[in-house]
Motif scaffolding. Structure first.
Motif, PDB file in Angstrom:
ATOM      1  N   ASP A 188     -23.662 -40.104   3.688  1.00 44.92           N
ATOM      2  CA  ASP A 188     -22.715 -41.206   3.533  1.00 44.92           C
ATOM      3  C   ASP A 188     -22.653 -41.692   2.082  1.00 44.92           C
ATOM      4  N   ASP A 189     -23.812 -41.784   1.440  1.00 47.01           N
ATOM      5  CA  ASP A 189     -23.840 -42.236   0.048  1.00 47.01           C
ATOM      6  C   ASP A 189     -23.087 -41.268  -0.867  1.00 47.01           C
ATOM      7  N   LEU A 190     -23.346 -39.965  -0.727  1.00 51.24           N
ATOM      8  CA  LEU A 190     -22.661 -38.993  -1.578  1.00 51.24           C
ATOM      9  C   LEU A 190     -21.170 -38.915  -1.265  1.00 51.24           C
ATOM     10  N   ALA A 191     -20.820 -38.952   0.017  1.00 54.62           N
ATOM     11  CA  ALA A 191     -19.404 -38.913   0.387  1.00 54.62           C
ATOM     12  C   ALA A 191     -18.674 -40.127  -0.173  1.00 54.62           C
ATOM     13  N   THR A 192     -19.320 -41.276  -0.141  1.00 56.00           N
ATOM     14  CA  THR A 192     -18.704 -42.489  -0.679  1.00 56.00           C
ATOM     15  C   THR A 192     -18.612 -42.424  -2.205  1.00 56.00           C
ATOM     16  N   SER A 248     -26.103 -39.161   8.134  1.00 56.30           N
ATOM     17  CA  SER A 248     -27.274 -39.682   7.423  1.00 56.30           C
ATOM     18  C   SER A 248     -26.828 -40.600   6.289  1.00 56.30           C
ATOM     19  N   ASP A 249     -27.752 -41.439   5.851  1.00 58.81           N
ATOM     20  CA  ASP A 249     -27.465 -42.311   4.713  1.00 58.81           C
ATOM     21  C   ASP A 249     -27.160 -41.496   3.459  1.00 58.81           C
ATOM     22  N   GLU A 250     -27.887 -40.377   3.277  1.00 58.90           N
ATOM     23  CA  GLU A 250     -27.686 -39.548   2.092  1.00 58.90           C
ATOM     24  C   GLU A 250     -26.275 -38.962   2.069  1.00 58.90           C
TER      25      GLU A 250
END
Length: 155
Positions: free
Chosen positions: A74-78, A70-72
Motif C-alpha cells: 500500500d505504501d509503495l502503490a500510494t 500489506s502495508d508495504e
C-alpha cells in the motif's frame, strides 16, 4: 527496450512546459502511449519518469514481491502509482509539468533530464550537480566496482 543515458538541460516556460530530450523520446517511440509517466521521487527532490512499459513491469514486480493488502504494498502503490501522471507529448515533444511536481523538484526556468537506464529523472539543475558530486564522492569512498555481465559474449 528503453534505455535512458546522459544528462540534458532544457528550458521550462512559464506554463510549466518543457521539451523531453529527443533521444529520450526516441526510446519511447514504440510505446502505445506517446508520452511519459512521471511521479515524485520519494528518495530525492526530483521526479522519476518512464514509459508505460516500465510502469507495468514495476507494478508486476510490486505485486509479485509484496502481499497485495500489506502495508508495504500500500505504501509503495500510494507513493508511486497513486502519485503518477501520464503526460502526453505535444507536437514539439514537450510535456506540461503539473505544479505539484514542479514544486517537489524545485524546478523554475530550467530542468535537467538524467538517464538512469530503465527510467530517467528530472531535477533542478543546481540540485542535480550537488547530488552528482555526492554520488561520486560516496562511490569513491566505498571503492565501488561492478563485474561486467558477460551475456552475449562468445566463448
Amino acid at each position: 527496450m528503453t534505455f535512458f543515458i546522459g544528462t540534458f538541460e532544457n528550458k521550462v516556460d512559464k506554463k510549466g512546459r518543457v521539451s523531453v530530450p529527443a533521444t529520450f523520446r526516441q526510446m519511447l517511440a514504440d510505446q502505445p502511449f506517446q508520452g511519459i509517466v512521471i511521479f515524485r521521487s520519494y528518495r530525492a527532490d526530483a521526479l522519476e519518469a518512464a514509459g508505460m512499459d516500465f510502469m507495468r513491469r514495476l507494478h508486476k514486480s510490486m505485486s509479485s514481491n509484496l502481499d497485495l493488502f500489506s502495508d508495504e504494498h500500500d505504501d509503495l502503490a500510494t507513493a508511486i502509482l497513486a502519485d503518477s501522471h501520464q503526460l502526453s507529448f505535444d507536437g514539439d515533444g514537450r510535456i506540461l509539468l503539473p505544479p505539484a511536481l514542479i514544486a517537489h523538484a524545485q524546478i523554475s526556468d530550467r530542468a535537467a533530464f538524467v538517464g538512469k537506464g530503465d527510467l530517467f529523472q528530472v531535477w533542478n539543475p543546481d540540485t542535480l550537480e550537488q547530488k552528482k558530486q555526492e554520488a561520486r564522492d560516496r562511490a569513491k569512498a566505498q571503492k565501488l566496482t561492478i563485474t561486467l555481465d558477460r551475456e552475449g559474449e562468445n566463448g
